[in-house]
Design a protein around this motif. Structure first.
Motif, short mmCIF file in Angstrom:
data_model
loop_
_atom_site.label_atom_id
_atom_site.label_comp_id
_atom_site.label_asym_id
_atom_site.label_seq_id
_atom_site.Cartn_x
_atom_site.Cartn_y
_atom_site.Cartn_z
N VAL A 57 -25.98 1.89 59.14
CA VAL A 57 -25.22 0.72 59.58
C VAL A 57 -24.36 0.18 58.44
N PHE A 58 -25.00 0.01 57.28
CA PHE A 58 -24.28 -0.38 56.07
C PHE A 58 -24.02 0.89 55.28
N THR A 59 -22.85 1.45 55.26
CA THR A 59 -21.62 0.91 55.82
C THR A 59 -20.98 1.87 56.81
N GLY A 60 -21.69 2.98 57.11
CA GLY A 60 -21.10 4.01 57.95
C GLY A 60 -20.69 3.52 59.32
N THR A 61 -21.58 2.78 59.99
CA THR A 61 -21.25 2.29 61.32
C THR A 61 -20.06 1.35 61.28
N PHE A 62 -20.02 0.49 60.28
CA PHE A 62 -18.93 -0.47 60.17
C PHE A 62 -17.60 0.24 59.88
N PHE A 91 -13.87 6.02 45.82
CA PHE A 91 -13.65 5.04 46.88
C PHE A 91 -14.94 4.77 47.66
N ASN A 92 -15.07 3.55 48.12
CA ASN A 92 -16.18 3.19 49.01
C ASN A 92 -15.74 2.06 49.93
N TRP A 93 -15.89 2.28 51.24
CA TRP A 93 -15.66 1.22 52.22
C TRP A 93 -16.92 0.36 52.25
N ASN A 94 -16.79 -0.88 51.85
CA ASN A 94 -17.97 -1.73 51.78
C ASN A 94 -17.58 -3.18 52.00
N GLY A 95 -18.57 -4.03 52.17
CA GLY A 95 -18.31 -5.42 52.53
C GLY A 95 -17.94 -6.30 51.37
N VAL A 96 -17.37 -7.44 51.70
CA VAL A 96 -16.95 -8.41 50.69
C VAL A 96 -18.12 -8.87 49.84
N ASP A 145 -27.07 3.57 51.03
CA ASP A 145 -26.52 2.95 49.81
C ASP A 145 -26.10 3.98 48.77
N GLY A 146 -26.16 5.26 49.14
CA GLY A 146 -25.80 6.30 48.19
C GLY A 146 -24.34 6.25 47.77
N ASN A 147 -23.47 5.79 48.69
CA ASN A 147 -22.04 5.76 48.36
C ASN A 147 -21.71 4.67 47.34
N ILE A 148 -22.29 3.49 47.50
CA ILE A 148 -21.99 2.43 46.53
C ILE A 148 -22.62 2.76 45.18
N LYS A 149 -23.80 3.39 45.20
CA LYS A 149 -24.43 3.80 43.95
C LYS A 149 -23.59 4.87 43.25
N ALA A 150 -22.99 5.77 44.04
CA ALA A 150 -22.14 6.81 43.46
C ALA A 150 -20.89 6.21 42.84
#
Length: 434
Positions: A207-212, A276-281, A263-268
């Protein structure tokens, strides 16, 4: 936000002369329990405030806001009762029915209709009117999330759109100096990074963040998640298939590894393994970014339209059995004061919902990283309003996982999810009524 890592002029302003009596509450001595645009003037009351901010946002909520409110209002004592969001969902309905729920609470946009359909919230049209609020006081589309069957049940508090986070040092490895804004420039950047040995955009199935991200793309391709009256899922449209196919192509084309952990993408991104990472404010306040050469930008427009996912949180007034009118009137004063003073809430990585507060130049002077997220609000999409909707939207995450892992094609995964979602919507109609 509904996750531990994400969380999520003094006074009431010029007083309105009108006082509006509350309806649907129990009686109390000493005052009519009227709500006005000014401060509560009734007898001293203690009111309870339930919310899900137990992590990093808690020190901002208390003492910087709640304690300050209490110090300025001698006849109102607000008790902050933080709990996990899941605990609120489990406890609050039963507590309200027993007359032991909070006097004021915060809910996410996709929860509002579920509570309203069960008569757990006060119809707040008179409260909202007396406080001087209308849809024009908040980002487009947010105020309406509190409307159910023609009645208003909520006052917006905050919004939290996705954005594009960029590790500038990693991007530079692929010769990428400009933040991509559309599909062409984004793909070109990813290809340049791939040539340099970098997988530039790690997509996940959580859900965080793939679904969004997927929902943002569905809207960008001109689709919708559900039909207008929310009786049928529509995320398996051509737009949905295009969106999910694009996300799968990140893996197929080597721009993302397969099976990215939660959370692997934000950690990467933080570790320098992706650009790049699509993530929330909410990530703008992540202390792990300290010392990193990074920036945030609006999400790129991959489809034919600008669109981005955003959550929203809202103030609500629970309809406790025997609810004290004075406590609800005092809670309304608290809500107005909190919105008027919500500039400090930006320190938690959430955008204040109140337009006057959010658009004040001093906010960006203090929190400049919020600008790209604020720029997105003109085309942000928020939660679907319908009782029990969360279970139906959960099928989107299942489809995402099945497609990214190759268990099903994007179309097969979305078609199967649509069938499950439609059954859930039918069950919800029977459970909650029309």
């Amino acid at each position: 936000m509904k996750t531990s890592w994400a969380r999520r002029a003094i006074g009431a302003g010029i007083a309105l002369t009108v006082g509006v009596a509350l309806t649907g509450c129990g009686t109390s001595s000493g005052s009519s329990g009227a709500v006005s645009g000014g401060d509560y003037t009734g007898p001293t009351v203690n009111i309870s405030f339930w919310n899900g901010w137990t992590g990093g946002a808690a020190p901002v909520l208390v003492p910087k806001l709640v304690d300050k409110f209490n110090s300025e209002h001698k006849n109102i004592k607000v008790k902050d009762v933080p709990q996990e969001w899941a605990d609120i969902a489990a406890k609050m309905p039963l507590a309200i029915k027993a007359g032991k729920g909070p006097d004021v609470a915060v809910l996410h946009g996709d929860d509002l209709a579920t509570y309203a359909a069960q008569n757990l919230l006060l119809k707040s049209d008179d409260i909202v009117k007396s406080l001087g609020y209308s849809a024009d006081d908040f980002p487009k589309g947010v105020f309406d999330k509190g409307n159910y069957k023609g009645a208003q049940y909520a006052v917006p508090w905050s919004v939290t759109p996705l954005g594009l986070y960029v590790n500038k040092d990693v991007a530079a490895k692929g010769g990428v100096t400009d933040v991509p804004t559309d599909e062409k420039s984004y793909t070109a950047a990813l290809q340049s990074l791939k040539t340099a040995g970098v997988q530039g955009d790690w997509v996940d199935s959580y859900v965080f963040t793939g679904t969004f991200q997927l929902e943002s793309l569905i809207w960008q391709y001109g689709g919708e998640l559900f039909n207008k009256d929310v009786t049928e899922a529509t995320f398996n449209s051509d737009a949905g298939v295009k969106a999910l196919t694009w996300m799968k192509s990140m893996i197929d084309d080597g721009y993302s590894p397969a099976n990215v952990a939660q959370d692997g993408n934000i950690k990467a991104l933080l570790a320098g393994n992706t650009a790049f990472n699509w993530n929330g404010v909410w990530q703008t306040t992540n202390s792990a970014f300290d010392g990193l050469n990074w920036e945030a930008a609006p999400v790129p427009q991959i489809g034919t339209e600008k669109a981005v996912w955003s959550s929203s949180t809202h103030w609500v007034f629970p309809a406790n059995k025997g609810q004290d009118k004075n406590k609800t009137a005092a809670a309304a004063t608290f809500v107005k004061w909190m919105n008027d003073n919500s500039a400090g809430w930006a320190a938690t990585g959430e955008l204040p919902g109140d337009n006057k507060v959010r658009n004040d130049a001093s906010l960006l002077e203090k929190y400049p990283n919020l600008k790209p997220f604020m720029d997105e609000l003109d085309y942000a999409h928020y939660e679907t309003v319908a009782p029990g909707i969360s279970e139906a939207t959960a099928t989107i995450t299942t489809a995402l996982s099945e497609a990214l892992t190759g268990k099903k094609t994007p179309k097969e995964a979305l078609d199967d999810a649509k069938a499950k979602a439609d059954k859930i919507l039918e069950q919800n109609k029977a459970k909650y009524g029309d």
